[in-house]
Design an enzyme around this catalytic site. Structure first.
Site, PDB file in Angstrom:
ATOM      1  N   HIS A 266      62.811  18.908  36.672  1.00 42.48           N
ATOM      2  CA  HIS A 266      62.076  19.999  36.039  1.00 42.48           C
ATOM      3  C   HIS A 266      62.862  21.318  36.051  1.00 42.48           C
ATOM      4  CE1 HIS A 266      58.399  21.776  34.468  1.00 42.48           C
ATOM      5  NE2 HIS A 266      58.686  22.828  35.209  1.00 42.48           N
ATOM      6  N   HIS A 303      53.043  26.620  41.954  1.00 43.64           N
ATOM      7  CA  HIS A 303      53.873  27.712  42.469  1.00 43.64           C
ATOM      8  C   HIS A 303      53.060  28.984  42.642  1.00 43.64           C
ATOM      9  CE1 HIS A 303      54.437  27.737  38.116  1.00 43.64           C
ATOM     10  NE2 HIS A 303      54.590  29.035  38.189  1.00 43.64           N
ATOM     11  N   ASP A 309      52.858  38.473  37.042  1.00 46.46           N
ATOM     12  CA  ASP A 309      51.712  37.938  36.305  1.00 46.46           C
ATOM     13  C   ASP A 309      52.289  37.114  35.147  1.00 46.46           C
ATOM     14  OD1 ASP A 309      50.179  39.474  37.982  1.00 46.46           O
ATOM     15  OD2 ASP A 309      49.045  40.467  36.390  1.00 46.46           O
ATOM     16  N   HIS A 339      49.232  28.824  41.241  1.00 47.22           N
ATOM     17  CA  HIS A 339      48.672  28.049  40.134  1.00 47.22           C
ATOM     18  C   HIS A 339      49.527  26.810  39.919  1.00 47.22           C
ATOM     19  CE1 HIS A 339      51.636  30.571  38.074  1.00 47.22           C
ATOM     20  NE2 HIS A 339      51.726  29.608  37.190  1.00 47.22           N
TER      21      HIS A 339
HETATM   22 FE   LIG Z   1      53.755  29.594  36.313  1.00 42.65          FE
END
Ligand SMILES: [Fe+2]
Length: 401
Positions: A266, A303, A309, A339
């Site tokens: 990834h 993460h 943000d 999140h």
């Molecule tokens: Fe993210």
């Protein structure tokens, strides 16, 4: 822009006599950023760019911060936001902002603007989600279509002309209080984009041809500065330029010209970076092959983005078939809380070979504030959508970051 461009007629030597057919001098104007230290261009006008005939009262044009918003992941569902206003400026609804950037949607119903516009203190990136037409500027015209980022440096006077199409014009406007640049790590000492960059200068479309309006009259230029729209009337058109050259100009870049960087495992969000400015970046997520390690997991890992943000704007792709999300959705994952993918997404991603999704991401290093206008689009269920027993299995953002 880190390359030189010119259009029209310019004198052999800068700051020298350059005369019109009637013998009078053209009016030379330097435009640029960062004082005399940033990129700049020299414009040659038929009339001095300083001849104001009158100034009307300014009108307020600042976003209003929503009060009492909890720290939580947010989803703004704007697909039903059809027309947001009549003309380009009145249709602009700011949803998120801080002292570095403001993010707005803009779905105007009018195809023509009867005024000119200038942002007096910020660069603007207008992402064209739906619509075709022409960006008309002092420095020439740029035809545009879906997927184009239109990068308009501060102080460039412009207007939009939209074609009548089947779909409502839908624009994402990113206003930057510092110059919009390409990522520094992709540029060499001379400013040229390097071979490992996901795009190059050839993908950037500067103005094609000049628009030279010569008639005298009264021309309204609305200038955005310090939260107000100032109303200037000039005696001649701002589109009276016969030539210009330099490094400072608007240009278009289409998201489909962004070449994705992929790997065996990834890849983190910076590989998607398209632009940078002070304290925020703009990334382009485009169709790409997924990771090809035999045990790879294409879905991103959880993460905790403590220092930023993350805003995703959904453009096109499979997410349209998922419950709760549609094109035009924004997700906001604020710094300070982790999140990651929704339940089941990680397992479901294994073995997937590619994605066909397009999205624009804006990551800021200072907290963003939701506006009062944003509250109309707020999805109240989104913060709880990661629960295994959630009845609203929203599956958005799972494959992007
Ligand atoms: Fe993210």
């Amino acid at each position: 822009m880190p390359f030189y461009h010119k259009l029209g007629e310019i004198p052999h030597k800068r700051h020298t006599q350059f005369r019109q057919p009637d013998g009078s001098l053209y009016a030379e104007q330097l435009v640029g950023t960062l004082g005399f230290s940033g990129v700049s261009s020299l414009l040659y006008h038929i009339n001095p760019p300083t001849q104001i005939s009158r100034i009307r009262e300014p009108r307020p044009f600042a976003p209003k911060r929503a009060e009492g918003v909890k720290l939580a992941p947010q989803h703004l569902r704007t697909v039903e936001a059809n027309v947001t206003g009549p003309d380009y400026l009145n249709a602009r609804k700011t949803l998120l902002f801080n002292s570095d950037v403001a993010i707005s949607l803009c779905n105007p119903s009018e195809l023509e603007m009867d005024y000119y516009y200038k942002n007096g203190q910020a660069d603007e990136v207008v992402f064209v989600h739906d619509g075709t037409g022409e960006l008309l500027t002092q420095m020439g015209r740029i035809p545009f279509g879906p997927g184009d980022y239109l990068v308009i440096p501060r102080t460039v006077i412009h207007k939009f002309r939209f074609d009548k199409g089947e779909r409502q014009v839908r624009l994402l406007v990113i206003e930057s209080f510092s110059p919009i640049e390409t990522p520094r790590r992709y540029r060499n000492h001379f400013g040229q984009l390097l071979e490992h960059a996901p795009f190059c200068e050839r993908d950037m479309r500067p103005p094609l041809e000049l628009i030279t309006e010569t008639a005298k009259g009264e021309y309204l230029v609305q200038v955005k500065k310090e939260g107000e729209l100032h109303q200037f009337y000039y005696k001649s058109s701002p589109f009276d330029v016969v030539g210009w050259d330099g490094y400072f100009f608007p240009y278009a870049f289409n998201i489909k010209d962004f070449e994705p960087i992929t790997g065996r495992i990834h890849q983190p969000p910076p590989v998607h970076q398209n632009f940078e400015a002070h304290n925020f970046v703009i990334c382009s997520f485009v169709p790409r092959l997924f990771d090809y390690h035999p045990l790879s997991i294409p879905a991103p890992y959880n993460h905790s983005n403590v220092d930023s943000d993350e805003v995703l704007y959904y453009v096109e792709g499979n997410f349209m078939s998922r419950k709760g999300v549609d094109r035009g959705s924004f997700t906001i994952h604020p710094g300070g809380i982790p999140h990651g993918p929704h339940p089941g997404t990680v397992e479901a991603s294994i073995g997937k070979k590619e994605t066909e999704e397009y999205a624009v991401m804006i990551d800021t290093f200072r907290p963003l504030h939701l506006t009062e206008d944003a509250l109309a689009y707020l999805d109240e269920k989104y913060p709880m959508s990661w629960n295994d027993d959630s009845d609203d299995k929203v599956r958005i953002g799972d494959m992007f970051d």
